[in-house]
Design a protein around this motif. Structure first.
Motif, short mmCIF file in Angstrom:
data_model
loop_
_atom_site.label_atom_id
_atom_site.label_comp_id
_atom_site.label_asym_id
_atom_site.label_seq_id
_atom_site.Cartn_x
_atom_site.Cartn_y
_atom_site.Cartn_z
N UNK A 1 0.79 -1.23 0.00
CA UNK A 1 0.00 0.00 0.00
C UNK A 1 0.82 1.27 0.00
N UNK A 2 2.16 1.16 0.10
CA UNK A 2 3.01 2.35 0.02
C UNK A 2 2.94 2.95 -1.38
N UNK A 3 3.26 4.24 -1.47
CA UNK A 3 3.17 4.96 -2.75
C UNK A 3 4.21 4.46 -3.75
N UNK A 4 3.76 4.28 -4.98
CA UNK A 4 4.62 3.83 -6.08
C UNK A 4 4.46 4.79 -7.26
N UNK A 5 5.57 5.15 -7.88
CA UNK A 5 5.55 5.91 -9.11
C UNK A 5 5.73 4.93 -10.27
N UNK A 6 4.73 4.86 -11.14
CA UNK A 6 4.71 3.88 -12.22
C UNK A 6 5.14 4.57 -13.52
N UNK A 7 6.21 4.06 -14.12
CA UNK A 7 6.71 4.58 -15.38
C UNK A 7 6.58 3.53 -16.47
N UNK A 8 5.96 3.90 -17.59
CA UNK A 8 5.95 3.06 -18.78
C UNK A 8 6.76 3.78 -19.84
N UNK A 9 7.75 3.11 -20.38
CA UNK A 9 8.66 3.75 -21.33
C UNK A 9 8.87 2.87 -22.56
N UNK A 10 8.71 3.47 -23.73
CA UNK A 10 9.05 2.83 -24.99
C UNK A 10 10.26 3.56 -25.56
N UNK A 11 11.35 2.84 -25.77
CA UNK A 11 12.59 3.44 -26.23
C UNK A 11 12.90 3.02 -27.65
N UNK A 12 13.32 3.98 -28.46
CA UNK A 12 13.62 3.72 -29.87
C UNK A 12 15.09 3.98 -30.16
N UNK A 13 15.57 3.40 -31.25
CA UNK A 13 16.92 3.67 -31.74
C UNK A 13 16.92 5.03 -32.45
N UNK A 14 18.10 5.46 -32.87
CA UNK A 14 18.23 6.75 -33.56
C UNK A 14 17.36 6.82 -34.80
N UNK A 15 17.14 5.67 -35.47
CA UNK A 15 16.34 5.68 -36.69
C UNK A 15 14.84 5.57 -36.42
#
Length: 233
Positions: free
Chosen positions: A197-211
């Motif tokens: 029940x403690x606070x959580x920061x949820x991050x969703x990340x999609x990472x791309x290459x230079x192209x």
């Protein structure tokens, strides 16, 4: 290639949400009822539900049930969030503990985020990330298998971006990040040494290459009292 049954259930439930068969904020049927409907064990059904909760499509409220998640306000950001680099910048020693590491068929969300097809395979790994041996976040990373072919488990589960640069000559470009707030489940609380029940920061990340080719989809749950992000505009 046939998708695992829990992925097929995941995809079917997601379509119901997207087609408004299950309204935002509404409670979905109980696990027992869904398991009977899909002719699977409750354990298999829970795999599908857990994945949908991780992806922010469903919300699980302890003691109340599981609901279709409300859409979150999104803040567009660009740049790369590398846990290893963040820890080093803060003069902390980064480390990881791999919880699971396996190659599977992608879920519908993973196919969308990574621009891949059903017959592609992905590496999915779960890790606890530490700074100076203190657990900071729990992370689920999905990477198309061809990006990590020839790399060892130690390579991939360490600093992935660094290994891709040094051994594959692949340079990460931009990342799309979405943040939301949630509460730690019993499982996550145990991994991160905090209270349920403690606070959580949820991050969703999609990472791309230079192209622009996406190569990684990550769902990270950060301990709220141990970590914060800031945004400069």
């Amino acid at each position: 290639m046939s998708l695992p049954i829990y992925i097929r259930i995941h995809n079917d439930i997601r379509r119901k949400v997207e087609n408004n068969q299950w309204q935002i904020g509404s409670q979905i049927p109980p696990e027992r009822e869904l398991a009977i409907q899909y002719h699977v064990s409750r354990m298999t059904l829970r795999q599908a539900i857990h994945t949908l909760v991780d992806e922010g499509i469903l919300d699980h409220h302890i003691g109340s049930g599981t609901f279709v998640a409300h859409r979150k306000v999104q803040e567009q950001m660009s740049g790369i969030t590398s846990f290893t680099d963040i820890m080093l910048e803060q003069q902390k020693i980064p480390s990881s503990k791999t919880i699971s590491y396996y190659t599977v068929a992608p879920s519908l969300s993973e196919m969308e985020k990574l621009h891949i097809k059903q017959n592609n395979r992905v590496l999915r790994m779960e890790r606890i990330r530490y700074g100076n041996d203190v657990p900071i976040c729990f992370e689920v990373a999905t990477i198309p298998s061809h990006f990590v072919s020839g790399l060892s488990k130690d390579d991939v589960s360490g600093s992935l971006y660094r290994v891709l640069k040094e051994k594959k000559h692949l340079i990460p470009g931009k990342a799309r990040q979405m943040f939301s707030a949630t509460l730690a489940s019993e499982r996550i609380a145990d991994y991160l040494k905090i209270k349920k029940g403690d606070a959580i920061l949820y991050l969703r990340q999609t990472t791309a290459l230079k192209d622009g080719t996406p190569f990684e989809y990550v769902r990270s749950q950060y301990v709220g009292k141990r970590f914060e992000f800031y945004l400069e505009k």
